[in-house]
Design a protein around this motif. Structure first.
Motif, PDB file in Angstrom:
ATOM      1  N   VAL A 274       0.488  -1.344   0.450  1.00 26.01           N
ATOM      2  CA  VAL A 274       0.088   0.141  -0.483  1.00 26.01           C
ATOM      3  C   VAL A 274       0.767   1.340  -0.118  1.00 26.01           C
ATOM      4  N   LEU A 275       2.076   1.454   0.699  1.00 31.64           N
ATOM      5  CA  LEU A 275       2.907   2.521   0.832  1.00 31.64           C
ATOM      6  C   LEU A 275       3.148   2.762  -0.828  1.00 31.64           C
TER       7      LEU A 275
ATOM      8  N   VAL B 114      -2.519   9.785  -3.542  1.00 27.87           N
ATOM      9  CA  VAL B 114      -2.779  10.462  -5.107  1.00 27.87           C
ATOM     10  C   VAL B 114      -2.036   8.572  -5.509  1.00 27.87           C
ATOM     11  N   ALA B 115      -2.647   8.051  -6.153  1.00 28.10           N
ATOM     12  CA  ALA B 115      -2.481   6.889  -6.794  1.00 28.10           C
ATOM     13  C   ALA B 115      -1.160   6.652  -8.124  1.00 28.10           C
TER      14      ALA B 115
ATOM     15  N   PRO C 116      -9.924   2.262  -4.833  1.00 25.47           N
ATOM     16  CA  PRO C 116     -10.097   1.345  -3.341  1.00 25.47           C
ATOM     17  C   PRO C 116      -9.177   0.323  -2.943  1.00 25.47           C
ATOM     18  N   LEU C 117      -8.750   0.294  -1.483  1.00 23.46           N
ATOM     19  CA  LEU C 117      -8.086  -1.032  -0.866  1.00 23.46           C
ATOM     20  C   LEU C 117      -8.919  -2.592  -0.836  1.00 23.46           C
TER      21      LEU C 117
ATOM     22  N   GLN D 192     -11.461   5.808   2.114  1.00 24.38           N
ATOM     23  CA  GLN D 192     -11.859   3.903   2.316  1.00 24.38           C
ATOM     24  C   GLN D 192     -12.694   4.014   3.255  1.00 24.38           C
ATOM     25  N   GLU D 193     -13.483   2.937   2.733  1.00 24.67           N
ATOM     26  CA  GLU D 193     -14.529   2.280   3.896  1.00 24.67           C
ATOM     27  C   GLU D 193     -13.778   1.507   4.635  1.00 24.67           C
TER      28      GLU D 193
END
Length: 440
Positions: A340-341, A354-355, A365-366, A411-412
């Motif tokens: 992720v980082l 920012v992706a 979204p992850l 994110q949720e």
């Protein structure tokens, strides 16, 4: 095994060597063993080992970068940034050379002093380099200025190098411990005798600044138990739901990694906040057992120093207790965090995530497992914020947690109703920390 002399050092390298001997090696130790290892043992190894000398110079350059920024009238003045740039570039060159050595030498060394000493310096350098980059980025973000790319924080590299150095040395150290236990079953234990007892009054940089100790630690201590219970319920609920969907005999290995990380985090938090760690320099008496170089391919002081800094023996310094999480967490879990980082880039000075390749403000979204991994990591970073009084760690905890808070807002979170009034614990600790101790 690559123990050749470092050869001729240029004027800048000689200056950094002098700085290490007179300053850097005396700002890190927590006890007499640390002091001997860093100010006597390692320098003597470095004089006969080019890779160890490279690691020593890299750490000294990172230390000087901190001092340059601390003493500058304007931390972001062009001259200051140029000097830090030059120091960090030199440090990175030496670090890369040293890293190549440890990767090649660890599997075929017959004498491990240089490998282990190199690993210890690499961990300190990785953190010190990241810390100064984080500080400059935080200052630049507040002032709206831009920094050169090669000065910005380098995502998860600090984790990579910390874990790599631990992996490179843990096999050697485990072998030493096993051999020592077998030997002590039939012989009397070897004891620590300081090669150079010192009466110098050290000021161990154990962890918290005075403000953190007075204002922030009591708050974390009073709330972390409930926060970890809530985190455990969340992870276990997701794991149970996943297993019911996958059917019997099937396992989500990434979820298992998150579950297996929880005990490591709980142990780390309990040790850090229960008073088991000491603010005072420990009393190293001649009754302290150590591994003897007579029976191994590692000198006594190297073995005992590394057993201490890698937390393979019970850590007493708060900074070692908290940072041991990176060594003890499952590798599969850290891979989730780093994925992720490293797949997201921080837009410096705003804190937005920012992706790569996507427009500013949009974050892909992850999946649930990656969110859980980051949730656990954020809880650990609250503990890292307690180490703001250590110069080579400094603001890493708050910076990294700030980035994750920004990420999580896009994110949720799993098992968290949208209308809940309860603030996510790591976020609340981050906001309180910012309020109690504004960045300077």
């Amino acid at each position: 095994m690559g123990s050749e002399s470092p050869g001729t050092l240029d004027a800048i390298e000689l200056s950094l060597l002098s700085r290490y001997l007179a300053h850097t090696s005396r700002t890190i130790p927590f006890d007499d063993l640390d002091l001997y290892a860093l100010s006597v043992g390692i320098p003597n190894l470095a004089f006969n080992s080019k890779p160890v000398m490279s690691s020593l110079i890299a750490l000294a350059a990172a230390c000087k970068s901190h001092d340059v920024v601390n003493t500058a009238q304007s931390p972001l003045a062009g001259q200051t940034i140029m000097e830090v740039q030059r120091l960090l570039e030199l440090a990175e060159n030496h670090h890369r050379a040293s890293l190549q050595y440890i990767q090649e030498a660890v599997s075929n060394s017959i004498w491990y002093d240089n490998v282990l000493a190199n690993a210890a310096l690499m961990v300190l350098y990785a953190s010190a380099s990241h810390s100064i980059r984080v500080r400059l980025a935080a200052i630049a973000r507040r002032s709206g200025k831009e920094l050169p790319n090669n000065v910005l924080p380098q995502h998860s590299q600090w984790i990579t190098f910390t874990r790599a150095a631990h992996t490179a040395s843990s096999a050697v150290l485990s072998g030493l411990l096993n051999a020592d236990m077998n030997r002590n079953a039939t012989t009397s234990p070897t004891v620590y005798k300081s090669p150079n007892p010192t009466s110098a009054i050290l000021t161990p940089q154990n962890g918290p600044s005075e403000d953190t100790k007075r204002l922030f630690i009591p708050l974390v201590t009073s709330t972390y138990g409930r926060a970890l219970e809530s985190l455990r319920r969340k992870v276990e609920s997701v794991a149970d739901s996943s297993k019911s969907q996958e059917g019997p005999g099937l396992h989500n290995l990434d979820l298992d990694a998150c579950l297996n990380t929880l005990p490591t985090l709980e142990k780390c938090a309990f040790s850090a906040l229960s008073g088991e760690c000491s603010d005072e320099e420990p009393n190293l008496s001649n009754d302290t057992p150590i591994v003897s170089g007579e029976y191994s391919r590692v000198s006594s002081w190297v073995a005992n120093y590394m057993l201490s800094v890698t937390s393979m023996t019970a850590p007493k310094a708060l900074r070692r207790t908290i940072m041991s999480f990176l060594n003890e967490a499952p590798a599969e879990y850290l891979n989730l965090v780093q994925s992720v980082l490293d797949s997201s880039s921080v837009v410096a000075y705003t804190g937005d995530w920012v992706a790569r390749g996507s427009p500013k403000g949009e974050m892909q979204p992850l999946d649930t497992t990656h969110l859980l991994a980051m949730d656990i990591f954020a809880h650990w970073l609250v503990l890292v914020m307690l180490l703001d009084g250590v110069w080579w760690i400094g603001g890493i905890g708050r910076w990294e947690l700030g980035q994750i808070v920004s990420l999580m807002k896009t994110q949720e979170l799993p098992n968290q109703p949208a209308d809940t009034k309860e603030t996510w614990w790591p976020e609340s600790m981050y906001l309180v920390n910012m309020e109690l101790m504004p960045e300077t």
